[in-house]
Design an enzyme around this catalytic site. Structure first.
Site, PDB file in Angstrom:
ATOM      1  CD  GLU A   5       2.604  10.138   5.505  1.00 15.32           C
ATOM      2  OE1 GLU A   5       2.692  11.387   5.421  1.00 15.32           O
ATOM      3  OE2 GLU A   5       3.092   9.408   4.739  1.00 15.32           O
ATOM      4  CG  HIS A  29       3.375   5.762   3.209  1.00 16.02           C
ATOM      5  ND1 HIS A  29       4.792   5.694   3.748  1.00 16.02           N
ATOM      6  CD2 HIS A  29       3.531   6.923   2.217  1.00 16.02           C
ATOM      7  CE1 HIS A  29       5.480   6.724   3.375  1.00 16.02           C
ATOM      8  NE2 HIS A  29       4.829   7.386   2.690  1.00 16.02           N
TER       9      HIS A  29
END
Length: 288
Positions: free
Chosen positions: A75, A24
């Site tokens: 994220e 991420h």
């Protein structure tokens, strides 16, 4: 000293054998719900999970085009009470591949999104692209391509010495140089770095603008996370490479208190941060 000589070549082979993929990208936003709405409605991402950590005064949301077990995701971090951030001059963009850039841009425009470059072929080429901005000012490049298992396909960062950066990511992280493009007309050179073909997976796009050796980092974009089977061994490699090329380890390998996921983090020679996360621990965290 003889022993160190025999260990080092073997150690430097480790990143190439390790099971690595981009997990991420972490960055900060001023309004979590606003960004979730934009990414799901305009880009077609799915909200995968959300967590609130009141004792630390922040919330996270994870969004992407597929499950975290197999796909690259964003994220998002919202820090209580902070509504805006400085993106700086160094962070470039994220990229999303789509089969129809023109249609995607129409949809984004209809939902009030900001189009900063209309869809069309790149100058001097055939690839059809467009650029849009999200509500916090992060730039997303939209690239027209065939179907892909990973539509969230690039993170672009600007660097001050491209050859040094290529060497760093090859040696410290086991990435391959997928292609390098020099564009003297527009005074930049870029390198695509990754673990698989760029049409199948996420890549890091490193851009060098002629004569520019330093950029501001701002406080908006944080880092990328990459998986590893052994954070301790991986940190040893990074430590060796930073001595040669610059950068530094910012968190020694070990478990995060309270979560027990083993990580290590470091800065590259330009100050861009990467976090290496234990593969098995990451999957256990997702099961919770």
């Amino acid at each position: 000293m003889a022993e160190a000589v025999s260990v080092t070549p073997e150690l430097l082979e480790w990143p190439k054998k390790d099971r690595r993929r981009f997990l991420h990208a972490v960055y900060r936003v001023g309004d979590l719900d606003r960004t979730i709405k934009f990414y799901t409605e305009c880009f077609g991402m799915k909200l995968l999970r959300k967590r609130d950590i009141p004792e630390e005064k922040y919330s996270n949301a994870f969004l992407g085009f597929g499950p975290e077990e197999s796909n690259f995701v964003v994220e998002l971090t919202y820090n209580y009470g902070v509504t805006s951030y400085d993106i700086g001059t160094g962070f470039g963009h994220f990229a999303i591949s789509t089969q129809d850039v023109y249609k995607l841009v129409e949809d984004i425009r209809a939902k009030g999104g900001s189009i900063t470059r209309e869809p069309g072929p790149v100058k001097g080429g055939t690839s059809v692209i467009a650029f849009v901005k999200d509500p916090d000012g992060y730039v997303f490049e939209l690239i027209q391509r065939g179907p892909s298992p990973e539509p969230l396909c690039q993170v672009m960062l600007r660097v001050g010495d491209l050859d040094r950066s290529i060497k760093f990511y090859e040696k410290a992280l086991g990435m391959r140089l997928l292609r390098k493009i020099d564009n003297p007309q527009y005074k930049y050179t870029l390198a695509m770095m990754g673990y698989a073909d760029e049409y199948e997976t996420t890549v890091l796009e490193l851009t060098y603008n002629y004569g520019v050796t330093e950029y501001t980092k701002g406080n908006a974009y944080a880092q990328v996370a990459i998986s590893t089977d052994d954070v301790y061994k991986s940190a040893e490699v990074v430590n060796l490479v930073t001595q040669e090329l610059g950068g530094k380890i910012t968190r020694q390998p070990g478990p995060i208190p309270g979560i027990n996921t083993k990580i290590t983090s470091f800065l590259d020679p330009d100050g861009w941060k990467t976090v290496l996360v234990d593969n098995e621990d990451f999957l256990k965290e997702l099961e919770k």
